[in-house]
Design an enzyme around this catalytic site. Structure first.
Site: not given
Length: 193
Positions: A51, A68-70
């Site tokens: 990203k 961010a990525d969860t």
């Protein structure tokens, strides 16, 4: 330095505001697929860095980008955002009565090219849920934008989560303790106090 948040998540926005950080939101559509050979924390870190790469050319010298990525992992299976209501029901049915891991990958990228990528892990324990409870949650709370089809801050977190091992805020989508630590090293003038 100015902080740029590349996320549409209201939870991430709130957490940064709760830290007392001023930030600007910038959004781009970025493909969230990942190579099949990546596992667990690698997936979250890859997605956060991927990203960030979409914004690299647009960053000014005095800016720090946060992406961010969860993801939710049940054993080795990655549960990203559900495709529809039935997929959300399927995911929650898999998670109920089990422990699973939530990973949030974060990328901090400066306009002068410095980059820090890290992740945090939290183990989440769910109690047994009835099909009626699962369908109620999906129908009422529409968790289609959430990894693993749930938000710990929602109704299901109140009734299903029996124990956490690690950061609650990581499960919400941003390991704020690590973000604060890494920002202080990278761009300490962003932080209040």
């Amino acid at each position: 330095m100015r902080l740029i948040l590349a996320s549409n998540s209201p939870r991430r926005r709130q957490l940064l505001s709760d830290l007392g950080l001023a930030y600007e939101v910038r959004l781009k559509d970025v493909d969230e697929s990942f190579p099949a050979h990546l596992q667990r924390a690698e997936v979250a870190e890859y997605l956060a860095a991927h990203k960030a790469s979409a914004y690299r050319a647009d960053l000014q010298a005095d800016e720090v980008l946060l992406t961010a990525d969860t993801i939710v992992c049940l054993d080795e299976q990655v549960l990203n955002k559900p495709e529809d209501d039935e997929d959300a029901v399927r995911m929650l049915t898999l998670l109920q009565s089990r422990a699973h891991d939530v990973y949030t990958g974060v990328c901090l990228l400066t306009g002068d090219g410095r980059e820090v990528v890290f992740s945090d892990q939290t183990r989440v324990h769910f109690r047994v849920l009835s099909e009626a409870e699962i369908r109620h949650y999906v129908r009422q709370y529409r968790p289609l934008d959430k990894a693993g089809a749930y938000g710990a801050q929602d109704w299901i977190g109140l009734v299903a989560v029996t124990r956490l091992e690690g950061s609650y805020f990581n499960v919400m989508g941003l390991p704020v303790h690590r973000v604060w630590e890494e920002l202080s090293k990278l761009a300490g003038d962003l932080l209040p106090g």
